[in-house]
Design a protein around this motif. Structure first.
Motif, PDB file in Angstrom:
ATOM      1  N   ASP A 300       0.827  -1.213   0.000  1.00 26.31           N
ATOM      2  CA  ASP A 300       0.000   0.000   0.000  1.00 26.31           C
ATOM      3  C   ASP A 300       0.860   1.262   0.000  1.00 26.31           C
ATOM      4  O   ASP A 300       0.497   2.283  -0.603  1.00 26.31           O
ATOM      5  N   ARG A 301       2.011   1.189   0.643  1.00 28.17           N
ATOM      6  CA  ARG A 301       2.854   2.373   0.753  1.00 28.17           C
ATOM      7  C   ARG A 301       3.496   2.767  -0.581  1.00 28.17           C
ATOM      8  O   ARG A 301       3.904   3.918  -0.750  1.00 28.17           O
ATOM      9  N   ILE A 302       3.576   1.821  -1.515  1.00 29.39           N
ATOM     10  CA  ILE A 302       4.075   2.160  -2.850  1.00 29.39           C
ATOM     11  C   ILE A 302       3.290   3.328  -3.424  1.00 29.39           C
ATOM     12  O   ILE A 302       3.846   4.212  -4.089  1.00 29.39           O
ATOM     13  N   PHE A 303       1.994   3.367  -3.143  1.00 32.10           N
ATOM     14  CA  PHE A 303       1.098   4.324  -3.784  1.00 32.10           C
ATOM     15  C   PHE A 303       0.932   5.617  -2.995  1.00 32.10           C
ATOM     16  O   PHE A 303       0.082   6.443  -3.341  1.00 32.10           O
ATOM     17  N   GLU A 304       1.748   5.808  -1.973  1.00 33.06           N
ATOM     18  CA  GLU A 304       1.794   7.089  -1.272  1.00 33.06           C
ATOM     19  C   GLU A 304       2.628   8.054  -2.110  1.00 33.06           C
ATOM     20  O   GLU A 304       3.846   7.913  -2.223  1.00 33.06           O
ATOM     21  N   GLN A 305       1.969   9.015  -2.696  1.00 39.02           N
ATOM     22  CA  GLN A 305       2.661   9.957  -3.587  1.00 39.02           C
ATOM     23  C   GLN A 305       3.730  10.740  -2.832  1.00 39.02           C
ATOM     24  O   GLN A 305       3.465  11.362  -1.818  1.00 39.02           O
ATOM     25  N   GLN A 306       4.945  10.687  -3.340  1.00 43.45           N
ATOM     26  CA  GLN A 306       6.066  11.413  -2.737  1.00 43.45           C
ATOM     27  C   GLN A 306       6.375  12.691  -3.489  1.00 43.45           C
ATOM     28  O   GLN A 306       6.873  13.652  -2.912  1.00 43.45           O
ATOM     29  N   CYS A 307       6.092  12.692  -4.768  1.00 46.22           N
ATOM     30  CA  CYS A 307       6.353  13.875  -5.580  1.00 46.22           C
ATOM     31  C   CYS A 307       5.569  13.771  -6.880  1.00 46.22           C
ATOM     32  O   CYS A 307       5.397  12.684  -7.427  1.00 46.22           O
ATOM     33  N   TYR A 308       5.089  14.916  -7.363  1.00 47.10           N
ATOM     34  CA  TYR A 308       4.321  14.954  -8.613  1.00 47.10           C
ATOM     35  C   TYR A 308       4.630  16.274  -9.292  1.00 47.10           C
ATOM     36  O   TYR A 308       4.148  17.315  -8.889  1.00 47.10           O
ATOM     37  N   GLY A 309       5.480  16.242 -10.292  1.00 48.20           N
ATOM     38  CA  GLY A 309       5.847  17.478 -10.967  1.00 48.20           C
ATOM     39  C   GLY A 309       6.980  17.255 -11.944  1.00 48.20           C
ATOM     40  O   GLY A 309       7.363  16.116 -12.230  1.00 48.20           O
ATOM     41  N   THR A 310       7.516  18.342 -12.471  1.00 50.17           N
ATOM     42  CA  THR A 310       8.603  18.254 -13.434  1.00 50.17           C
ATOM     43  C   THR A 310       9.892  17.872 -12.726  1.00 50.17           C
ATOM     44  O   THR A 310      10.363  18.596 -11.847  1.00 50.17           O
ATOM     45  N   ASP A 311      10.435  16.737 -13.094  1.00 54.19           N
ATOM     46  CA  ASP A 311      11.655  16.228 -12.469  1.00 54.19           C
ATOM     47  C   ASP A 311      12.831  17.141 -12.801  1.00 54.19           C
ATOM     48  O   ASP A 311      12.986  17.602 -13.940  1.00 54.19           O
ATOM     49  N   LEU A 312      13.680  17.397 -11.810  1.00 55.56           N
ATOM     50  CA  LEU A 312      14.795  18.324 -11.977  1.00 55.56           C
ATOM     51  C   LEU A 312      15.883  17.804 -12.902  1.00 55.56           C
ATOM     52  O   LEU A 312      16.682  18.570 -13.419  1.00 55.56           O
ATOM     53  N   VAL A 313      15.910  16.485 -13.117  1.00 53.93           N
ATOM     54  CA  VAL A 313      16.956  15.892 -13.962  1.00 53.93           C
ATOM     55  C   VAL A 313      16.455  15.621 -15.369  1.00 53.93           C
ATOM     56  O   VAL A 313      17.044  16.067 -16.356  1.00 53.93           O
ATOM     57  N   VAL A 314      15.372  14.880 -15.496  1.00 50.58           N
ATOM     58  CA  VAL A 314      14.908  14.481 -16.833  1.00 50.58           C
ATOM     59  C   VAL A 314      13.969  15.500 -17.461  1.00 50.58           C
ATOM     60  O   VAL A 314      13.613  15.381 -18.643  1.00 50.58           O
ATOM     61  N   LYS A 315      13.534  16.502 -16.677  1.00 51.80           N
ATOM     62  CA  LYS A 315      12.713  17.603 -17.188  1.00 51.80           C
ATOM     63  C   LYS A 315      11.387  17.131 -17.769  1.00 51.80           C
ATOM     64  O   LYS A 315      10.862  17.721 -18.704  1.00 51.80           O
ATOM     65  N   GLY A 323       9.454   3.580  -4.259  1.00 50.42           N
ATOM     66  CA  GLY A 323      10.046   2.451  -4.962  1.00 50.42           C
ATOM     67  C   GLY A 323       9.781   2.421  -6.450  1.00 50.42           C
ATOM     68  O   GLY A 323      10.532   1.792  -7.202  1.00 50.42           O
ATOM     69  N   PHE A 324       8.717   3.091  -6.897  1.00 51.62           N
ATOM     70  CA  PHE A 324       8.328   3.030  -8.300  1.00 51.62           C
ATOM     71  C   PHE A 324       7.711   4.351  -8.741  1.00 51.62           C
ATOM     72  O   PHE A 324       7.298   5.172  -7.923  1.00 51.62           O
ATOM     73  N   GLY A 325       7.609   4.522 -10.062  1.00 50.71           N
ATOM     74  CA  GLY A 325       6.815   5.608 -10.593  1.00 50.71           C
ATOM     75  C   GLY A 325       5.344   5.234 -10.564  1.00 50.71           C
ATOM     76  O   GLY A 325       4.987   4.045 -10.581  1.00 50.71           O
ATOM     77  N   LEU A 326       4.484   6.254 -10.511  1.00 53.59           N
ATOM     78  CA  LEU A 326       3.040   6.055 -10.538  1.00 53.59           C
ATOM     79  C   LEU A 326       2.482   6.717 -11.792  1.00 53.59           C
ATOM     80  O   LEU A 326       3.087   7.634 -12.346  1.00 53.59           O
ATOM     81  N   THR A 327       1.321   6.252 -12.235  1.00 55.13           N
ATOM     82  CA  THR A 327       0.754   6.799 -13.462  1.00 55.13           C
ATOM     83  C   THR A 327      -0.079   8.041 -13.176  1.00 55.13           C
ATOM     84  O   THR A 327      -0.477   8.307 -12.045  1.00 55.13           O
ATOM     85  N   GLY A 328      -0.356   8.789 -14.233  1.00 58.01           N
ATOM     86  CA  GLY A 328      -1.169   9.993 -14.153  1.00 58.01           C
ATOM     87  C   GLY A 328      -1.463  10.495 -15.554  1.00 58.01           C
ATOM     88  O   GLY A 328      -0.629  10.363 -16.451  1.00 58.01           O
ATOM     89  N   ALA A 329      -2.647  11.073 -15.752  1.00 57.81           N
ATOM     90  CA  ALA A 329      -3.083  11.458 -17.091  1.00 57.81           C
ATOM     91  C   ALA A 329      -2.177  12.511 -17.723  1.00 57.81           C
ATOM     92  O   ALA A 329      -2.034  12.565 -18.942  1.00 57.81           O
ATOM     93  N   ASP A 330      -1.559  13.362 -16.913  1.00 51.10           N
ATOM     94  CA  ASP A 330      -0.727  14.440 -17.468  1.00 51.10           C
ATOM     95  C   ASP A 330       0.759  14.188 -17.250  1.00 51.10           C
ATOM     96  O   ASP A 330       1.569  15.109 -17.310  1.00 51.10           O
ATOM     97  N   THR A 331       1.126  12.931 -17.007  1.00 49.18           N
ATOM     98  CA  THR A 331       2.535  12.603 -16.829  1.00 49.18           C
ATOM     99  C   THR A 331       3.123  12.078 -18.135  1.00 49.18           C
ATOM    100  O   THR A 331       2.424  11.899 -19.135  1.00 49.18           O
ATOM    101  N   GLU A 332       4.407  11.793 -18.119  1.00 50.08           N
ATOM    102  CA  GLU A 332       5.100  11.274 -19.292  1.00 50.08           C
ATOM    103  C   GLU A 332       4.556   9.904 -19.709  1.00 50.08           C
ATOM    104  O   GLU A 332       4.700   9.502 -20.869  1.00 50.08           O
ATOM    105  N   VAL A 333       3.907   9.197 -18.797  1.00 52.88           N
ATOM    106  CA  VAL A 333       3.386   7.855 -19.105  1.00 52.88           C
ATOM    107  C   VAL A 333       1.858   7.859 -19.152  1.00 52.88           C
ATOM    108  O   VAL A 333       1.202   6.950 -18.641  1.00 52.88           O
ATOM    109  N   HIS A 334       1.293   8.846 -19.825  1.00 50.76           N
ATOM    110  CA  HIS A 334      -0.157   8.951 -19.960  1.00 50.76           C
ATOM    111  C   HIS A 334      -0.736   7.757 -20.721  1.00 50.76           C
ATOM    112  O   HIS A 334      -1.944   7.522 -20.699  1.00 50.76           O
TER     113      HIS A 334
END
Length: 394
Positions: A300-315, A323-334
């Motif tokens: 369950d803790r995987i899905f606790e959002q830690q950050c949501y925004g433009t990454d400082l490295v990959v832009k 532990g993992f990336g999460l999906t979102g309609a306006d993210t790079e993995v829409h």
């Protein structure tokens, strides 16, 4: 002409001609695709060639460097240790690794490291690929000594190479063994998963070399290029990605295969990636043995959002859990579905996806790279075919 080999459940038969079309066109050189649905391996296919000369067929046990898809296995290891109560995700890293408290990092939590928000996404001092491959402890010590590059927990900056050293050092402090050995003896070994950090010399005969992506097209020069170039050299993104500068062909060297980089030199195929990651999708238990590797509380803790925004490295706009990336309609993995879905991918196109809502674990490993970090066009086509087939069958 190479033909697609392996097993496809009739519900997913549409994937075969798609995969074959990419092999026939040359867009795909060699690859493997795996899907586990509710504990059943419904797709386990491979095809193509393990070398550019097309003399070695990609076979059932062919493995390849998966680049940052290996970070999904690092995340899995961290969560397994948390499930065993040996690692507290909310505890300071320095509780386990005292030297890490230096230069204002005493507040950096384990979950910050596992969500790319620790502020330690690169090295302050120049490092070489050889140093990272041959001196794990020295490279980790440099990270422990430096200050964070931003306030931990306030933004993500992709831990492109440092993830393997930060989590890897935690594993060493907690277990007394390397992350490579912990994976082999405590996770991949018991599960019969053909995945390793680096590659044992006795396996080199079945390792496919990676094929570098084409160079990006040249950009027209402007009068402001010099000033912008100087500023870019100081940016978090540039400091992370060019120190050291990693080329795709580094993955084909003996030095790389002998190293424990973790974040960039995991070796496996789609079957092994899906085998490992299905622990998350299936609630933490291995269906074959009944052994629990992950607690539901930690999943369950995987899905606790830690950050949501433009990454400082990959832009790019990215949403990170623990532990993992999460999906979102306006993210790079829409192009991945919403819901309880977590994932990560590697340079070139490889990926591991865990869809807990639909009971699907999907993995794709290939040797012909594109200039992408989170899924190439083939990745996206395979994902669409799998979800279309699932919807049609329901």
């Amino acid at each position: 002409m190479s033909q697609v080999q392996g097993h496809l459940d009739p519900r997913f038969e549409s994937l075969r001609p798609l995969f074959q079309s990419f092999l026939d066109s040359g867009e795909e050189l060699g690859a493997s695709i795996a899907v586990n649905l509710n504990g059943e391996n419904v797709v386990d296919v491979w095809g193509g060639y393990a070398d550019t000369a097309r003399t070695r067929p990609w076979e059932k046990d062919t493995i390849a460097n998966v680049w940052s898809t290996g970070k999904t296995i690092i995340g899995l290891i961290g969560l397994i240790l948390a499930s065993q109560k040996k690692l507290d995700l909310d505890e300071s890293v320095s509780t386990y690794w005292p030297e890490f408290a230096a230069n204002g990092k005493q507040s950096v939590k384990v979950r910050h490291v596992m969500s790319h928000t620790s502020g330690v996404c690169g090295w302050d001092t120049p490092v070489t690929i050889q140093e990272l491959c041959e001196d794990f402890e020295g490279a980790a010590a440099k990270l422990a000594a430096q200050a964070p590059w931003w306030e931990p927990g306030t933004a993500s900056g992709y831990h492109s190479l440092t993830m393997g050293f930060l989590v890897g050092k935690l594993v060493r402090c907690i277990t007394g063994t390397t992350m490579k050995d912990f994976l082999a003896s405590q996770v991949a070994g018991p599960l019969g998963a053909d995945f390793q950090f680096g590659a044992k010399e006795e396996d080199w005969h079945r390792v496919s070399d990676v094929v570098p992506p084409p160079p990006p097209p040249p950009q027209p020069a402007t009068s402001t290029d010099t000033a912008q170039g100087e500023e870019a050299q100081k940016s978090i993104s540039m400091r992370t990605l060019v120190n050291p500068m990693v080329g795709a062909t580094n993955a084909n060297t003996e030095m790389w295969r002998r190293a424990e980089l973790g974040a960039a030199n995991g070796h496996g195929n789609a079957r092994s990636v899906a085998r490992l990651l299905s622990l998350v999708t299936l609630g933490g238990k291995d269906p074959a043995s009944g052994r629990e590797f992950l607690s539901r509380e930690i999943i369950d803790r995987i899905f606790e959002q830690q950050c949501y925004g433009t990454d400082l490295v990959v832009k790019q706009k990215i949403r990170f859990g623990i532990g993992f990336g999460l999906t979102g309609a306006d993210t790079e993995v829409h192009w991945l579905p919403r819901g309880r879905v977590c994932f990560w991918g590697g340079w070139g196109g490889s990926i591991g996806v865990m869809d807990l809502d639909r009971g699907i674990t999907f993995a794709y490993v290939m040797n012909k790279m594109d200039n992408v970090g989170l899924g190439n066009q083939r990745t996206k086509a395979y994902v669409k075919a799998i979800y279309d087939a699932l919807e049609k069958a329901s």
